[in-house]
Scaffold this motif. Structure first.
Motif, PDB file in Angstrom:
ATOM      1  N   SER A 256       0.830  -1.200   0.000  1.00 29.77           N
ATOM      2  CA  SER A 256       0.000   0.000   0.000  1.00 29.77           C
ATOM      3  C   SER A 256       0.871   1.259   0.000  1.00 29.77           C
ATOM      4  O   SER A 256       0.378   2.372   0.046  1.00 29.77           O
ATOM      5  CB  SER A 256      -0.940  -0.005   1.207  1.00 29.77           C
ATOM      6  OG  SER A 256      -0.208  -0.173   2.391  1.00 29.77           O
ATOM      7  N   LEU A 257       2.196   1.049  -0.083  1.00 29.69           N
ATOM      8  CA  LEU A 257       3.148   2.164  -0.108  1.00 29.69           C
ATOM      9  C   LEU A 257       2.954   3.031  -1.356  1.00 29.69           C
ATOM     10  O   LEU A 257       2.764   2.537  -2.441  1.00 29.69           O
ATOM     11  CB  LEU A 257       4.556   1.576  -0.136  1.00 29.69           C
ATOM     12  CG  LEU A 257       5.733   2.528  -0.177  1.00 29.69           C
ATOM     13  CD1 LEU A 257       5.877   3.249   1.138  1.00 29.69           C
ATOM     14  CD2 LEU A 257       7.002   1.755  -0.486  1.00 29.69           C
ATOM     15  N   ASP A 258       2.987   4.341  -1.192  1.00 26.50           N
ATOM     16  CA  ASP A 258       2.988   5.198  -2.372  1.00 26.50           C
ATOM     17  C   ASP A 258       4.183   6.151  -2.316  1.00 26.50           C
ATOM     18  O   ASP A 258       5.025   6.043  -1.435  1.00 26.50           O
ATOM     19  CB  ASP A 258       1.672   5.964  -2.505  1.00 26.50           C
ATOM     20  CG  ASP A 258       1.453   6.908  -1.343  1.00 26.50           C
ATOM     21  OD1 ASP A 258       2.437   7.343  -0.732  1.00 26.50           O
ATOM     22  OD2 ASP A 258       0.287   7.212  -1.042  1.00 26.50           O
ATOM     23  N   GLY A 259       4.252   7.073  -3.256  1.00 28.19           N
ATOM     24  CA  GLY A 259       5.441   7.915  -3.364  1.00 28.19           C
ATOM     25  C   GLY A 259       5.525   9.027  -2.330  1.00 28.19           C
ATOM     26  O   GLY A 259       6.497   9.776  -2.311  1.00 28.19           O
ATOM     27  N   SER A 260       4.525   9.131  -1.448  1.00 29.54           N
ATOM     28  CA  SER A 260       4.542  10.270  -0.530  1.00 29.54           C
ATOM     29  C   SER A 260       5.605  10.126   0.554  1.00 29.54           C
ATOM     30  O   SER A 260       6.009  11.106   1.162  1.00 29.54           O
ATOM     31  CB  SER A 260       3.164  10.472   0.104  1.00 29.54           C
ATOM     32  OG  SER A 260       2.825   9.359   0.886  1.00 29.54           O
ATOM     33  N   MET A 261       6.063   8.898   0.788  1.00 24.68           N
ATOM     34  CA  MET A 261       7.128   8.724   1.781  1.00 24.68           C
ATOM     35  C   MET A 261       8.434   8.394   1.068  1.00 24.68           C
ATOM     36  O   MET A 261       8.496   7.430   0.307  1.00 24.68           O
ATOM     37  CB  MET A 261       6.790   7.590   2.756  1.00 24.68           C
ATOM     38  CG  MET A 261       7.776   7.512   3.922  1.00 24.68           C
ATOM     39  SD  MET A 261       7.708   5.951   4.813  1.00 24.68           S
ATOM     40  CE  MET A 261       6.132   6.082   5.622  1.00 24.68           C
ATOM     41  N   PRO A 262       9.480   9.194   1.292  1.00 30.98           N
ATOM     42  CA  PRO A 262      10.764   8.849   0.682  1.00 30.98           C
ATOM     43  C   PRO A 262      11.379   7.689   1.460  1.00 30.98           C
ATOM     44  O   PRO A 262      11.726   7.838   2.621  1.00 30.98           O
ATOM     45  CB  PRO A 262      11.592  10.133   0.854  1.00 30.98           C
ATOM     46  CG  PRO A 262      10.979  10.853   2.008  1.00 30.98           C
ATOM     47  CD  PRO A 262       9.560  10.404   2.136  1.00 30.98           C
ATOM     48  N   LEU A 263      11.480   6.541   0.829  1.00 32.55           N
ATOM     49  CA  LEU A 263      11.926   5.356   1.557  1.00 32.55           C
ATOM     50  C   LEU A 263      12.882   4.553   0.680  1.00 32.55           C
ATOM     51  O   LEU A 263      12.523   4.153  -0.427  1.00 32.55           O
ATOM     52  CB  LEU A 263      10.709   4.501   1.917  1.00 32.55           C
ATOM     53  CG  LEU A 263      10.902   3.432   2.975  1.00 32.55           C
ATOM     54  CD1 LEU A 263      11.127   4.059   4.343  1.00 32.55           C
ATOM     55  CD2 LEU A 263       9.691   2.503   3.029  1.00 32.55           C
TER      56      LEU A 263
ATOM     57  N   ARG B 175      15.873   0.930   4.133  1.00 29.54           N
ATOM     58  CA  ARG B 175      14.956   1.335   5.208  1.00 29.54           C
ATOM     59  C   ARG B 175      13.688   0.491   5.195  1.00 29.54           C
ATOM     60  O   ARG B 175      13.136   0.144   6.230  1.00 29.54           O
ATOM     61  CB  ARG B 175      14.576   2.816   5.073  1.00 29.54           C
ATOM     62  CG  ARG B 175      15.597   3.796   5.571  1.00 29.54           C
ATOM     63  CD  ARG B 175      16.047   3.516   6.995  1.00 29.54           C
ATOM     64  NE  ARG B 175      14.966   3.304   7.953  1.00 29.54           N
ATOM     65  CZ  ARG B 175      14.336   4.257   8.587  1.00 29.54           C
ATOM     66  NH1 ARG B 175      14.663   5.505   8.393  1.00 29.54           N
ATOM     67  NH2 ARG B 175      13.375   3.980   9.436  1.00 29.54           N
TER      68      ARG B 175
ATOM     69  N   LEU C  64      12.389  -1.910   8.470  1.00 34.24           N
ATOM     70  CA  LEU C  64      11.120  -1.804   9.207  1.00 34.24           C
ATOM     71  C   LEU C  64      10.776  -3.102   9.936  1.00 34.24           C
ATOM     72  O   LEU C  64       9.951  -3.116  10.831  1.00 34.24           O
ATOM     73  CB  LEU C  64       9.973  -1.437   8.256  1.00 34.24           C
ATOM     74  CG  LEU C  64      10.058  -0.047   7.623  1.00 34.24           C
ATOM     75  CD1 LEU C  64       8.920   0.159   6.634  1.00 34.24           C
ATOM     76  CD2 LEU C  64      10.008   1.030   8.692  1.00 34.24           C
TER      77      LEU C  64
ATOM     78  N   LEU D 168      15.422   4.371  -4.045  1.00 39.18           N
ATOM     79  CA  LEU D 168      14.109   4.649  -3.472  1.00 39.18           C
ATOM     80  C   LEU D 168      13.119   3.578  -3.921  1.00 39.18           C
ATOM     81  O   LEU D 168      13.142   3.129  -5.064  1.00 39.18           O
ATOM     82  CB  LEU D 168      13.614   6.021  -3.938  1.00 39.18           C
ATOM     83  CG  LEU D 168      14.260   7.227  -3.255  1.00 39.18           C
ATOM     84  CD1 LEU D 168      13.801   8.519  -3.919  1.00 39.18           C
ATOM     85  CD2 LEU D 168      13.916   7.253  -1.769  1.00 39.18           C
TER      86      LEU D 168
ATOM     87  N   SER E 234      10.094   3.892  -4.595  1.00 35.85           N
ATOM     88  CA  SER E 234       9.196   4.360  -5.655  1.00 35.85           C
ATOM     89  C   SER E 234       9.849   4.316  -7.035  1.00 35.85           C
ATOM     90  O   SER E 234       9.175   4.443  -8.041  1.00 35.85           O
ATOM     91  CB  SER E 234       8.732   5.779  -5.337  1.00 35.85           C
ATOM     92  OG  SER E 234       9.857   6.596  -5.065  1.00 35.85           O
TER      93      SER E 234
END
Lengths: 250, 261
Positions: free
Chosen positions: A81-88, A92, A96, A120, A122
């Motif tokens: 459900s990850l989207d581009g709003s979090m730089p990950l 990292r 988690l 990244l 994304s």
């Protein structure tokens, strides 16, 4: 295969309903250590629902789930459900789980993307993302790997490589593997038990024996002479390409 | 610089400090509407506070916390999408607050202060409340950080990996409710979400890790507070809206940097 006494994970007589319709009814399933169990069935057959119940993400309306003590599960969902709003970064993402950098590097190397840690999430390609998700599933050295359509979005050569990798991981980690798959012909070579699900369990057993089972044939159509089941639904790469395998390899 | 301005500045900075990381979670989890809903429910808190004659700050905080819990429980049921739930809760609590307020002849709610905050009127007592809450919430966020990130990236994975998803999610909601309740006094109901979201969105354009994004969001929020109060002092502009405008300008300035990455 010799069965140990206690299964790692089992479901007994599971009923799951939504809006008065039984999605799963009277389902029994057992997963033993070291076993690769593949769940197949048409779209909407309840495969993902069954996996989510086994993982404890859903509770069944009837029946019970038994887990062996201290069971560590590595899970690879169909998508994040990850989207581009979090730089990950990939590192990292794997951290988690609470794992140490050394374990993370090892897991990435094991799924053949050793140099990807600083990228990244994304920016990853479909195939890279599948491998990173698999790395997350194995990084905690699980007793049971649960993979929901692990080769989605991977090209056909990549698919057979990934299935081979899953087979190798099973022996390295001495874990069990429970996976959902559409890619029947690729899975057959790497699996010990096939469970054919369509709201209830239609049939289960060794890939060789199951491919001639009448219940299986009814659900998946006639076998062709190459041992490839003809599907009732169509996937992009379901043609009889060079990747087909004969069911009597072992 | 007059003393009231220094108090206003320090209060604003304390809010911005904690709004940075929390705002990041709002952006990551797409909960922008959550802040609005909580802010709307604040009027209900105020009305109840008057009705039961309890301290208004405590009444507002309790109102927000109760609403957050209600939302968590309704979300568990999964009957409706979260944005629909928020829409229902937001406007019905606002309406209930207005109705209750109208039955009390002796209540005179200062609507302007309610909508736009009253930063320049905060007392030393307000400042210490805000500072203490801010530090406590930051400490809680730091303790839960990895779990919160894991949950935000994928709740199913977090659950399978042994994180108590319900508990962590509830904690996040309650922390947000608390911060929104105290921050309302600073920028008011209308602009509270802006102070949470805009610095975080700006920070997204400048950072490479979640931690960087949280810290930069805090710094940007503090800068906006200083610019807004400065403009209020020099040109007599309203403080709350000036703060939000300052943060919007910073966001615009960050856009060219986002394109380069």
């Amino acid at each position: 295969m010799e069965l140990p006494l206690q299964p790692l994970l089992s479901a007994n007589n599971v009923l799951f309903q939504r809006n008065g319709k039984a999605i799963l009814d009277g389902v029994d399933i057992q997963i033993q250590r070291g076993e690769i169990l593949t769940l197949i069935g048409p779209n909407g057959a309840g495969k993902t629902t069954l996996v989510r119940i086994l993982l404890g993400l859903l509770s069944p309306d009837k029946g019970n789930i038994k887990r062996s003590k201290n069971l560590t599960i590595g899970y690879m969902p169909q998508k994040l459900s990850l989207d581009g709003s979090m730089p990950l970064t990939v590192d990292r993402f794997l951290a988690l789980t609470g794992s140490k950098p050394a374990a993370i590097g090892e897991a990435l190397a094991r799924v053949d993307v050793p140099a990807i840690g600083r990228q990244l999430m994304s920016k990853l390609s479909g195939g890279e993302l599948q491998r990173v998700m698999l790395a997350r599933a194995i990084v905690r050295k699980p007793d049971l790997l649960v993979l929901d359509e692990p080769v989605q979005g991977v090209d056909i050569t990549g698919q057979s490589k990934l299935y081979r990798l899953i087979g190798e991981l099973r022996s390295e980690l001495n874990c069990a593997v429970l996976m959902i798959s559409h890619d029947l012909h690729l899975v057959m070579a790497q699996t010990d038990t096939v469970v054919c699900l369509n709201h209830h369990i239609c049939c289960q057993g060794h890939p060789e024996s199951i491919s001639t089972d009448p219940a299986f044939l009814e659900l998946f159509g006639q076998q062709t002479d190459t041992g490839v089941a003809v599907y009732t639904h169509h996937h992009d790469h379901q043609h009889d390409s060079g990747e087909t395998r004969h069911p009597h390899q072992h | 610089m007059p003393e009231f301005l220094i108090i206003a500045l320090l209060t604003g900075i304390a809010v911005a400090l904690v709004a940075g990381p929390l705002g990041c979670f709002i952006v990551w989890r797409r909960m922008a509407y959550f802040g609005d809903t909580l802010a709307h429910s604040a009027l209900l808190g105020v009305s109840f506070g008057w009705l039961l004659s309890i301290n208004l700050n405590i009444a507002v905080a309790c109102g927000c916390l109760i609403l957050a819990m209600l939302l968590v429980l309704l979300q568990q049921k999964r009957l409706l999408a979260t944005d629909t739930l928020l829409g229902i809760l937001s406007h019905s609590t606002l309406a209930l607050g207005l109705v209750i307020a109208s039955t009390q002849a002796n209540i005179r709610i200062d609507i302007t202060a309610y909508l736009f905050g009253d930063l320049l009127a905060v007392s030393i007592a307000d400042l210490s409340t805000v500072a203490i809450v801010s530090i406590l919430v930051l400490a809680a966020l730091a303790m839960l950080w990895r779990k919160l990130l894991a949950l935000t990236v994928d709740e199913d994975l977090a659950h399978v990996e042994g994180i108590n998803v319900f508990w962590v999610r509830t904690s996040l909601m309650l922390l947000m409710a608390l911060v929104i309740a105290i921050a309302m006094k600073v920028v008011g109901v209308l602009l509270i979400t802006a102070l949470l979201i805009i610095p975080a969105a700006t920070s997204r354009n400048l950072s490479k890790t979640p931690e960087q994004m949280a810290v930069i969001a805090s710094l940007l929020g503090m800068t906006s507070i200083a610019l807004g109060i400065g403009s209020s002092y020099l040109w007599d502009s309203p403080a709350g809206p000036s703060i939000v405008l300052a943060s919007a300008v910073l966001f615009l300035l960050s856009l060219p940097l986002a394109k380069k990455r």
